[in-house]
Enzyme design. Sequence first.
Site, short mmCIF file in Angstrom:
data_model
loop_
_atom_site.label_atom_id
_atom_site.label_comp_id
_atom_site.label_asym_id
_atom_site.label_seq_id
_atom_site.Cartn_x
_atom_site.Cartn_y
_atom_site.Cartn_z
N ASP A 171 -23.12 -5.33 2.53
CA ASP A 171 -22.33 -5.53 2.60
C ASP A 171 -21.70 -6.43 3.16
O ASP A 171 -21.33 -5.96 4.54
CB ASP A 171 -21.17 -4.27 1.54
CG ASP A 171 -20.66 -4.94 1.11
OD1 ASP A 171 -20.04 -6.27 0.78
OD2 ASP A 171 -19.73 -3.98 -0.01
C1 BGC Z 1 -17.75 -5.93 -2.13
C2 BGC Z 1 -19.42 -6.32 -2.67
C3 BGC Z 1 -19.19 -7.67 -3.11
C4 BGC Z 1 -19.25 -8.75 -2.01
C5 BGC Z 1 -18.72 -10.37 -1.70
C6 BGC Z 1 -17.34 -6.26 -1.18
O1 BGC Z 1 -16.11 -6.50 -0.68
O2 BGC Z 1 -18.43 -4.94 -1.83
O3 BGC Z 1 -19.66 -5.58 -3.93
O4 BGC Z 1 -20.17 -8.44 -3.69
O5 BGC Z 1 -17.40 -8.41 -1.46
O6 BGC Z 1 -17.58 -10.77 -2.17
#
Ligand code: BGC
Length: 767
Positions: free
Chosen positions: A280
Amino acid sequence: MKHRKNIVTFCLLLAGLSFFTLNLKSQTLPQLGKDPIKKVVEAMTLEEKVNLIGGMGRIGDMPEAIPGIRMNDVLGRAGVTYPIPRLGVPILVLADGPAGVRIKPHRKDSDKQYYATAFPVATLLASSWDKELICEVGEVFGNEILEYGIDIILAPGMNIQRNPLGGRNFEYYSEDPYLTGHIASAMVKGIQSKGVGTCIKHFAANSEETNRLEHSSEITERALREIYLRGFEIAVKEADPWTIMSSYNRINGTYTSESTELLTTILRDEWNYNYFVMSDWGAGKNHVAQMKAGNDMIMPGRSEITNSVYEAVQNGTLDEDILNRNVERILTIIEKSPSFRKYQFSDKPNLKANAEIARKTAGESMVLLKNGKKVLPLTNGAKVALFGCTSYENIAGGIGSGGVHKAYNVSLNQGLVNAGFSIDKEVEKIYLDFVKEQKSTWKNNPLKLDPAIPEMELSQMLVDQLAKQMDIAVITIGKNAGEDDDRKEEEFNLTQAETNLIKQISKAFRAQKKKLIVVLNISNVIDVASWRDYADAILLAWQGGQEGGNAIADILSGKVNPSGKLATTFPLAYADVPSYNNFPGTPKNDLKPAYSLYEEGIYVGYRYYNSFGVKTAYEFGYGLSYTEFSYSDLKISNTEFSDKITVNVNIKNKGKIPGKEVVQLYLKAPLGKLDKPENELKGFAKTKLLQPGESQTIQFELTPALLASYDTESSSWMAEKGKYQIQIGTSSLNIRKSANFNLINDIVVEKCHKVLTPVREINELKP
Ligand code: BGC
């Protein structure tokens, strides 16, 4: 290595050069797609490898465009990977999210608009209990992803809705792993059928947002395997997602992105997953540990990531073979991508057609909770007094990376008029003005929740007058949530103003022998028990995407006969929730909890309420229809289980209007060595649209894996001998037919590894 910038500049120079001067020498270099991937990796420099595993940074951090290489053509995407043109490796474009393509709608250099379809949120999709429908949504979604030049969509989200306050629950499907796994598989198959990739997330046990970068989910092996990993396992085995996103949190003390036990032992060795895992955005701390664990790509990419991995290879603390393995996995997916195929995307998906699918899906999924004296469907052209700010400001979906920039948003006032109803214009004006005024203070930051619009007080005179003039009252209650925060305990309940409004309208309309319908346009499970007696009908609309208002009107008008069922329980009170004492952390009032003890173990959602006899407001699987169905002829192929049992049951529409029924199969397992929930979902299917009098036979198959529970002592999935009961129900409590079979001897269905063992003492709940 000094600075990543130097590497970047060097590589980009190389990239630019090689793009223009594809000379004889570069033609002899291995090329992705033409030569074996191993050869391509062999030809890569260490700099190129660390760049590839690192991503190109956050939007805005990215380097200047390289002539001829697509860099900035999909604005608002969440990330991109490094191109290595000399080896034929293009950029990979990644964008959020679960309810639709999340990109910027406006670009500086163009007056074109790049809106995307806001589909219903995941919880609503799962409430359809319809794999075919979700696959169809996946197909049109996949097409939108493709036509906007994206290679991988960062979706679906498939964490378990452990607690009603979970800030991202709307991005997730259900409290049940079986439903989650199968709905996610349908979505992944649909999207990937268009030649683009998915990224199932957040792997794993990421059921809260509080202190999300540090938080540890402390879970026993059994609860992990049966509840928090099960859905992912189903999706991996059934749908082969191109990528998986590890989560922010730790499990039993270790960051998931640094956990070899999770990402290698379980995911690769046990589940045979061969593609790549990305972190993530900004997750984890030790990038070398992430590499070793099998977290192949670290997003969104920052210099300290690539620097530390580079240095670790240089000083021998990271074996280059591990880096090569991770790079290979990434290249395997790049080779399948639209960017690699040089797909000429149009930037013009068919938004009109896709909006129709969004509307249809929302209508097929909303759940009718109450329909006293069959107040619904409304009579044609009824005069509706429409209350509640959210009736005039549809909440299409939650905020954060799960939000979507949509071209329009249909509220219920418009939806009702589109459906041929008349609404009171005076009330409409009062609400529209109020909503506008409230919204004028909004910051409109797509990543932060604006304050909820409070309900206003309405004059009794106006309400009484409307009760006389209009045929029926509708109130919409709206609630929203988003990333980076969980909802607060008090937010489980309606505000005083909302409760007052319901009581005031109910009283006035009932005095005129008229009815009140309450529509719930909400992100999370809320209290319904304290006020539901004031409502004659309740429609749980969840968040229906940009066509929400039309979809609600389709149900209120009877154009669509509701067939959605609850994918998550509505308890009588928040204190009844099994994780009440440990959410968002342990103890529950810790503002920045370091961890949460999952003391409820496997008893999440209905597994708890049904096993411990705790009454709920509306149970898992519940939902009404405008028609009625009879269940008959339950036949099972054997009463003694050997390798499988086939189950047939007949469903008949015995009412007067066409409708669809969700048929649910639960299994009650014998008590043996392991304690078992009262019943567990092991099959579900939705009938076709059955005409009055029409029947359909639904078939299920039970395999040993479906009988098994996880035995921690032997680290294996085990089906224990004894008497099993197959329950066919319209919900987890309303069982219409049942049949028993015997399993003579225990079956060890799968031997697993002893991994992810808890480090803290977890006092697990037992029946
Ligand atoms: C989120 C993810 C997301 C990623 C990219 C993160 O903060 O937890 O679900 O895909 O950002 O935007």
